[in-house]
Design a protein around this motif. Structure first.
Motif, mmCIF file in Angstrom:
data_model
loop_
_atom_site.group_PDB
_atom_site.id
_atom_site.type_symbol
_atom_site.label_atom_id
_atom_site.label_comp_id
_atom_site.label_asym_id
_atom_site.label_seq_id
_atom_site.Cartn_x
_atom_site.Cartn_y
_atom_site.Cartn_z
ATOM 1 N N ASP A 1 0.823 -1.169 -0.108
ATOM 2 C CA ASP A 1 -0.005 0.099 -0.037
ATOM 3 C C ASP A 1 0.733 1.281 0.082
ATOM 4 O O ASP A 1 0.393 2.214 -0.503
ATOM 5 C CB ASP A 1 -0.822 -0.073 1.330
ATOM 6 C CG ASP A 1 -2.082 -0.724 0.984
ATOM 7 O OD1 ASP A 1 -2.600 -0.920 -0.233
ATOM 8 O OD2 ASP A 1 -2.954 -0.879 1.926
ATOM 9 N N ASP A 2 1.956 1.199 0.731
ATOM 10 C CA ASP A 2 2.991 2.197 0.679
ATOM 11 C C ASP A 2 4.291 1.837 0.908
ATOM 12 O O ASP A 2 4.857 0.963 1.634
ATOM 13 C CB ASP A 2 2.571 2.902 2.138
ATOM 14 C CG ASP A 2 3.076 4.285 2.470
ATOM 15 O OD1 ASP A 2 4.082 4.628 1.674
ATOM 16 O OD2 ASP A 2 2.882 4.859 3.569
ATOM 17 N N LEU A 3 5.016 2.421 -0.302
ATOM 18 C CA LEU A 3 6.348 1.871 -0.231
ATOM 19 C C LEU A 3 7.539 2.869 0.741
ATOM 20 O O LEU A 3 8.576 2.524 0.932
ATOM 21 C CB LEU A 3 7.051 2.716 -1.557
ATOM 22 C CG LEU A 3 6.754 1.754 -2.871
ATOM 23 C CD1 LEU A 3 7.582 2.366 -4.158
ATOM 24 C CD2 LEU A 3 7.510 0.369 -2.673
ATOM 25 N N SER A 4 6.781 3.756 1.514
ATOM 26 C CA SER A 4 7.611 4.517 2.759
ATOM 27 C C SER A 4 8.262 3.508 3.586
ATOM 28 O O SER A 4 9.397 3.868 4.027
ATOM 29 C CB SER A 4 6.830 5.365 3.264
ATOM 30 O OG SER A 4 5.650 4.942 4.142
ATOM 31 N N HIS A 5 7.642 2.471 4.133
ATOM 32 C CA HIS A 5 8.205 1.665 4.927
ATOM 33 C C HIS A 5 9.417 0.963 4.337
ATOM 34 O O HIS A 5 10.574 0.982 5.029
ATOM 35 C CB HIS A 5 7.114 0.319 5.468
ATOM 36 C CG HIS A 5 6.126 0.964 6.205
ATOM 37 N ND1 HIS A 5 6.304 1.445 7.478
ATOM 38 C CD2 HIS A 5 4.947 1.234 5.948
ATOM 39 C CE1 HIS A 5 5.121 1.857 8.081
ATOM 40 N NE2 HIS A 5 4.232 1.546 6.998
ATOM 41 N N GLY B 1 8.905 10.641 -6.398
ATOM 42 C CA GLY B 1 7.937 11.706 -6.929
ATOM 43 C C GLY B 1 6.711 10.760 -7.759
ATOM 44 O O GLY B 1 6.019 11.397 -8.481
ATOM 45 N N THR B 2 6.679 9.476 -7.600
ATOM 46 C CA THR B 2 5.800 8.782 -8.492
ATOM 47 C C THR B 2 4.881 7.811 -7.428
ATOM 48 O O THR B 2 4.197 7.036 -7.849
ATOM 49 C CB THR B 2 6.325 7.674 -9.294
ATOM 50 O OG1 THR B 2 7.064 6.915 -8.687
ATOM 51 C CG2 THR B 2 7.100 8.736 -10.340
ATOM 52 N N LEU B 3 4.796 8.176 -6.184
ATOM 53 C CA LEU B 3 4.154 7.396 -5.236
ATOM 54 C C LEU B 3 2.641 7.816 -5.026
ATOM 55 O O LEU B 3 2.068 6.673 -4.613
ATOM 56 C CB LEU B 3 4.872 7.354 -3.846
ATOM 57 C CG LEU B 3 6.251 7.105 -3.790
ATOM 58 C CD1 LEU B 3 6.842 7.480 -2.189
ATOM 59 C CD2 LEU B 3 6.658 5.682 -4.153
ATOM 60 N N PHE B 4 2.205 8.610 -5.421
ATOM 61 C CA PHE B 4 0.740 9.131 -5.072
ATOM 62 C C PHE B 4 -0.123 8.356 -6.022
ATOM 63 O O PHE B 4 0.040 8.338 -7.309
ATOM 64 C CB PHE B 4 0.696 10.599 -5.706
ATOM 65 C CG PHE B 4 -0.755 11.210 -5.300
ATOM 66 C CD1 PHE B 4 -1.338 10.909 -4.031
ATOM 67 C CD2 PHE B 4 -1.605 11.617 -6.212
ATOM 68 C CE1 PHE B 4 -2.475 11.617 -3.778
ATOM 69 C CE2 PHE B 4 -3.058 12.036 -6.043
ATOM 70 C CZ PHE B 4 -3.246 12.009 -4.541
ATOM 71 N N HIS C 1 8.757 -3.797 7.557
ATOM 72 C CA HIS C 1 9.718 -3.300 6.342
ATOM 73 C C HIS C 1 8.511 -2.992 5.116
ATOM 74 O O HIS C 1 8.639 -2.273 4.146
ATOM 75 C CB HIS C 1 10.509 -4.031 5.748
ATOM 76 C CG HIS C 1 11.799 -4.451 6.979
ATOM 77 N ND1 HIS C 1 12.586 -3.349 7.052
ATOM 78 C CD2 HIS C 1 12.003 -5.393 7.401
ATOM 79 C CE1 HIS C 1 13.416 -3.764 8.022
ATOM 80 N NE2 HIS C 1 13.183 -5.198 8.298
ATOM 81 N N VAL C 2 7.396 -3.559 5.342
ATOM 82 C CA VAL C 2 6.529 -3.610 4.014
ATOM 83 C C VAL C 2 5.170 -2.995 4.430
ATOM 84 O O VAL C 2 4.242 -2.550 3.528
ATOM 85 C CB VAL C 2 6.088 -4.938 3.382
ATOM 86 C CG1 VAL C 2 7.388 -5.486 2.835
ATOM 87 C CG2 VAL C 2 5.488 -5.862 4.528
ATOM 88 N N MET D 1 0.155 -7.760 -0.131
ATOM 89 C CA MET D 1 -0.495 -9.029 -0.497
ATOM 90 C C MET D 1 0.607 -9.661 -1.309
ATOM 91 O O MET D 1 1.603 -8.785 -2.086
ATOM 92 C CB MET D 1 -1.807 -8.939 -1.560
ATOM 93 C CG MET D 1 -2.985 -8.530 -0.672
ATOM 94 S SD MET D 1 -3.410 -9.757 0.573
ATOM 95 C CE MET D 1 -3.555 -11.079 -0.530
ATOM 96 N N ALA D 2 0.953 -10.906 -1.325
ATOM 97 C CA ALA D 2 1.929 -11.505 -1.755
ATOM 98 C C ALA D 2 1.971 -12.842 -2.309
ATOM 99 O O ALA D 2 1.077 -13.571 -1.830
ATOM 100 C CB ALA D 2 3.545 -11.263 -0.750
#
Length: 310
Positions: free
Chosen positions: A162-166, A181-184, A272-273, A278-279
């Motif tokens: 859901d979020d790459l920030s982690h 800059g492409t996360l939104f 971290h994720v 989902m994986a």
């Protein structure tokens, strides 16, 4: 020859799997607000994600303490084991494999056989369970290590977060700069180079969850349709059981010749994720390494995954 199998908690083996295949597990520590939690011992699966959702300060992870590893080795020596196979979380994500290698070089009472899974969660679990099954079937160390290396050739993974920030915060995304800059409003699709360094990288991005799911399903279909062996797949989540159930049901219906199971993304990997991940991990069916009588098959040489997207 008496062989033990040891892995770490990031494999997220169930208690039943640990007991069935005689696999020992060392917990990985989580450091949070100055306190250390042992994965799935001091903090549970749902408890972790509930705490994460409300947290101001975010957690970090360490590796199993070298003292705990050495204590486990002492126990094996006392119990008369001649060898121990240690299946570790990917060296691309943790320095634990290096620690195991260091201990192995110093130890002369028992033979330590480190195996770098180059993955985590269900993939690491598959390696540990194959090793445990082979030990039970009477295989020697050479055959077990051969089969682990062979299984690694067949393993691949896709997941979406859901979020790459982690992953960016903890430094576990190898190509994070390319996504600045492409996360939104995007749904990143990620993989790991299981046949390489065991790093996580973002390989694609979609605007909608449905499109990301279709992308992953297409990748799975394209990468498995011409393989000359049976496939098993595990679908796993970071506290999204309804979505996991839908994935398992859909994949089982669309690919009935393959085996589908489910597992979890527990606290250490969840650091971290994040929640909402989902994986799916797939590999050669572990049953292929045994004949109809349950005896190990020798000299298996699997076709290696050719995943050109990574």
């Amino acid at each position: 020859m008496k062989i033990a199998v040891l892995t770490d908690s990031s494999a997220y083996l169930t208690k039943e799997q640990q007991e069935k295949y005689q696999i020992d597990v060392l917990p990985i520590p989580i450091i949070w607000d100055g306190k250390t939690y042992r994965d799935l011992i001091d903090i549970g699966y749902e408890e972790f994600y509930q705490k994460l959702a409300q947290a101001t300060n975010l957690p970090t992870t360490s590796q199993p303490a070298i003292g705990d590893l050495k204590k486990k080795i002492d126990e094996y020596v006392d119990q008369g084991y001649t060898d121990v196979i240690i299946v570790s979380i990917s060296s691309g994500l943790s320095s634990y494999y290096s620690t195991v290698m260091s201990v192995a070089r110093e130890e002369n009472r028992i033979k330590i056989h480190p195996f770098d899974s180059k993955i985590t969660c269900a993939g690491e679990a598959d390696f540990a369970m194959l090793a445990g099954r082979l030990v039970e079937a009477g295989a020697d160390v050479d055959l077990i290590m051969h089969d682990l290396i062979d299984l690694q050739k067949t393993m691949d993974v896709r997941f979406m977060v859901d979020d790459l920030s982690h992953l960016k915060r903890t430094g576990r995304l190898s190509n994070a700069a390319s996504f600045v800059g492409t996360l939104f409003k995007i749904k990143p699709i990620l993989s790991m180079d299981v046949q390489g360094e065991g790093h996580i990288s973002a390989i694609a991005k979609e605007r909608q969850t449905k499109r990301a799911y279709k992308h992953i399903q297409d990748d799975f279909d394209n990468l498995t349709k011409n393989l000359p062996y049976e496939i098993q797949c595990t679908i796993f989540d970071s506290l999204d059981p309804e979505q996991k159930k839908k994935w398992v049901e859909d994949y089982s219906a669309k690919s009935p010749k393959y085996k589908f199971d489910n597992s979890i993304i527990g606290p250490v990997v969840g650091v971290h994720v994040g929640q909402g991940t989902m994986a799916m991990i797939w590999c050669r069916d572990l049953d292929d390494y045994f004949d109809e009588n349950g005896q190990p098959v020798k000299d298996i040489k699997s076709k290696e995954v050719a995943d050109e997207t990574k």
